[in-house]
Design an enzyme around this catalytic site. Structure first.
Site, PDB file in Angstrom:
ATOM      1  N   LYS A  13       0.821  -1.216   0.000  1.00 25.19           N
ATOM      2  CA  LYS A  13       0.000   0.000   0.000  1.00 25.19           C
ATOM      3  C   LYS A  13       0.851   1.260   0.000  1.00 25.19           C
ATOM      4  O   LYS A  13       0.334   2.342  -0.300  1.00 25.19           O
ATOM      5  CB  LYS A  13      -0.908   0.028   1.231  1.00 25.19           C
ATOM      6  CG  LYS A  13      -2.192  -0.732   1.035  1.00 25.19           C
ATOM      7  CD  LYS A  13      -3.221  -0.306   2.056  1.00 25.19           C
ATOM      8  CE  LYS A  13      -4.519  -1.051   1.812  1.00 25.19           C
ATOM      9  NZ  LYS A  13      -5.393  -0.986   2.986  1.00 25.19           N
ATOM     10  N   HIS A  23      -1.888  -4.049  -4.612  1.00 26.45           N
ATOM     11  CA  HIS A  23      -1.033  -3.971  -3.421  1.00 26.45           C
ATOM     12  C   HIS A  23      -0.581  -5.312  -2.841  1.00 26.45           C
ATOM     13  O   HIS A  23       0.568  -5.408  -2.410  1.00 26.45           O
ATOM     14  CB  HIS A  23      -1.629  -3.028  -2.354  1.00 26.45           C
ATOM     15  CG  HIS A  23      -2.676  -3.635  -1.486  1.00 26.45           C
ATOM     16  ND1 HIS A  23      -3.988  -3.636  -1.810  1.00 26.45           N
ATOM     17  CD2 HIS A  23      -2.586  -4.276  -0.291  1.00 26.45           C
ATOM     18  CE1 HIS A  23      -4.679  -4.245  -0.849  1.00 26.45           C
ATOM     19  NE2 HIS A  23      -3.847  -4.641   0.082  1.00 26.45           N
ATOM     20  N   HIS A  43      -3.335 -12.155   1.249  1.00 23.47           N
ATOM     21  CA  HIS A  43      -4.317 -11.797   2.278  1.00 23.47           C
ATOM     22  C   HIS A  43      -5.676 -11.374   1.727  1.00 23.47           C
ATOM     23  O   HIS A  43      -6.642 -11.335   2.461  1.00 23.47           O
ATOM     24  CB  HIS A  43      -3.753 -10.737   3.242  1.00 23.47           C
ATOM     25  CG  HIS A  43      -3.578  -9.374   2.663  1.00 23.47           C
ATOM     26  ND1 HIS A  43      -2.445  -8.995   1.989  1.00 23.47           N
ATOM     27  CD2 HIS A  43      -4.390  -8.281   2.674  1.00 23.47           C
ATOM     28  CE1 HIS A  43      -2.569  -7.733   1.612  1.00 23.47           C
ATOM     29  NE2 HIS A  43      -3.738  -7.270   2.012  1.00 23.47           N
ATOM     30  N   HIS A  44      -5.769 -11.059   0.429  1.00 18.94           N
ATOM     31  CA  HIS A  44      -7.088 -10.746  -0.135  1.00 18.94           C
ATOM     32  C   HIS A  44      -7.633 -11.873  -1.015  1.00 18.94           C
ATOM     33  O   HIS A  44      -8.632 -11.688  -1.721  1.00 18.94           O
ATOM     34  CB  HIS A  44      -7.042  -9.447  -0.949  1.00 18.94           C
ATOM     35  CG  HIS A  44      -6.959  -8.215  -0.092  1.00 18.94           C
ATOM     36  ND1 HIS A  44      -7.960  -7.825   0.749  1.00 18.94           N
ATOM     37  CD2 HIS A  44      -5.956  -7.309   0.057  1.00 18.94           C
ATOM     38  CE1 HIS A  44      -7.592  -6.712   1.386  1.00 18.94           C
ATOM     39  NE2 HIS A  44      -6.377  -6.387   0.983  1.00 18.94           N
TER      40      HIS A  44
HETATM   41 FE   LIG Z   1      -4.678  -5.323   1.991  1.00 17.29          FE
HETATM   42 FE   LIG Z   2      -5.051  -5.057   5.418  1.00 22.36          FE
END
Ligand SMILES: [Fe+2]
Ligand SMILES: [Fe+2]
Length: 416
Positions: A271, A296, A320-321
């Site tokens: 990010k 990101h 993580h996504h």
């Molecule tokens: Fe994220």
């Molecule tokens: Fe996050």
């Protein structure tokens, strides 16, 4: 896309491989330079230039050691690049135990020899010596990469005595005349060449970080990411605490809990490259903006992959996504690709994101979050991880988990 967390071969134990501070810092400088407006390789080249100047000027070993880290980290506090407070870089430097010399160098980077600089308007020898070298090094790189090395030198000489320490300018001129200044630093050299030269200069290259030091560095990185936007204030550290709680509730081994802790701290590193205009936007994102946001996790992975012993952390953090049903991003992975560690962080991230304020909505409370998580469990996120989260919250946040919530949690455990 490459390897996934589920296919990752845990053959070479990460803890057996050693990590040096410069390895970590050069990866961080790479992360910072992914941001808009940053110059790729700038910290690395500034580090090389500054170290050559300091050596020629006869600086002590201690001064050179501090300068080395200060130059690698100087832009951590660069407001234009990261939107962070100016003293941020200095505070990170002290947190990493690099001493006050390095922090002073960063804090006084914008002072000018004639007293016309900021933030203190220091004059001449009042400005810390390392800051004077660092200011020259960053000027040389910005001008030589932006234009060419001749212009960099001419402007340096022009501002000698006004912006820059005249004695140090003479040192630069002498180095240039001996062809001993620019190796690895011109536009014809790759960033990899500059990085290799920087790593070879690391004063502590034989000193390997222990696990606690590595944790502290990951925490400092997390702070940098969290400080970027006030909406994500404490996000990374919150995800890490929740992820660790889930991992403990699932009785993972201590080394796996540590991996979860680190990957969670670092999960949103990518990010850093997203502009605050997008991160803090209160209206709906356009498709183009959303495409940028979706990059990101991949950037997180690319940054962390540069630290050789962090390969698994890089993969886990980069997922993580991703969602079990393939609806996530960036690679639309599915359940078979996602390790337990990766699923833990995904749940912790959703939980934290729902509980925090966002530009477009206020943070939700537990009674609003739990039904959402329950709805996602088994489809998008791992059911066991959601249950483990509930048992963690019940024991660690009993006040928030009022009687009703605790009952809902028990029910979920039996019925889900
Ligand atoms: Fe994220
Ligand atoms: Fe996050």
């Amino acid at each position: 896309m490459g390897e996934t967390s589920a296919s990752f071969q845990k053959g070479s134990s990460e803890s057996e491989e050693s990590i040096s501070l410069s390895q970590v810092l050069s990866a961080l400088s790479f992360a910072i330079e992914l941001t808009d407006g940053a110059m790729h390789g700038h910290s690395l080249r500034s580090c090389l230039l500054g170290m050559r100047i300091a050596t020629e000027a006869g600086f002590s070993t201690e001064e050179k050691n501090s300068l080395y880290y200060a130059l690698l980290l100087k832009d951590v506090g660069n407001e234009e690049i990261l939107g962070l407070r100016c003293d941020r870089g200095a505070s990170i430097v002290s947190k990493l135990g690099m001493g006050s010399l390095a922090a002073d160098a960063i804090n006084n980077l914008e002072e000018h020899w004639d007293g016309s600089g900021t933030p203190y308007g220091l004059c001449g020898s009042e400005i810390p010596r390392l800051a004077r070298v660092a200011a020259i090094a960053q000027h040389l790189d910005m001008f030589s990469i932006g234009r060419n090395s001749r212009i960099a030198l001419e402007t340096l000489q022009e501002w000698s005595g006004s912006w820059f320490d005249p004695q140090l300018v003479d040192v630069v001129v002498a180095l240039d005349e001996r062809n001993a200044l620019w190796d690895g630093c011109s536009a014809s050299h790759s960033i990899e060449e500059a990085r290799a030269l920087v790593l070879s200069l690391d004063p502590h290259r034989r000193h390997h970080l222990d696990d606690d030091q590595i944790d502290r560095i990951c925490e400092a990185f997390a702070e940098i990411v969290d400080a970027k936007s006030h909406f994500t204030f404490r996000h990374s550290i919150g995800v890490a605490e929740t992820a660790r709680g889930i991992a403990e509730a699932l009785h993972l081994r201590p080394d796996r809990i540590r991996l979860v802790w680190r990957a969670a701290l670092l999960h949103d590193l990518g990010k850093l490259s997203i502009s605050n205009k997008i991160l803090d936007k209160t209206s709906k994102l356009t498709d183009a903006e959303w495409d940028i946001v979706k990059q990101h996790p991949g950037l997180t992975r690319r940054i962390l992959e540069q630290i050789a012993p962090f390969q698994e952390i890089a993969i886990v953090a980069g997922e993580h996504h991703e969602k079990l049903d393939g609806s996530g991003y960036p690679n639309r992975l599915t359940a078979k690709d996602l390790s337990l560690e990766s699923r833990i962080i995904a749940v912790a991230d959703v939980y934290s994101a729902l509980s925090e304020d966002r530009p477009y909505r206020a943070g939700l409370n537990l009674s609003q979050i739990l039904p959402i998580l329950n709805g996602l469990a088994g489809r998008q996120v791992d059911k066991d991880c959601v249950e483990a989260l509930l048992s963690y919250l019940t024991t660690h946040r009993p006040l928030e988990m009022d009687a009703q919530m605790a009952a809902a949690a028990r029910l979920t455990r039996f019925c889900a």
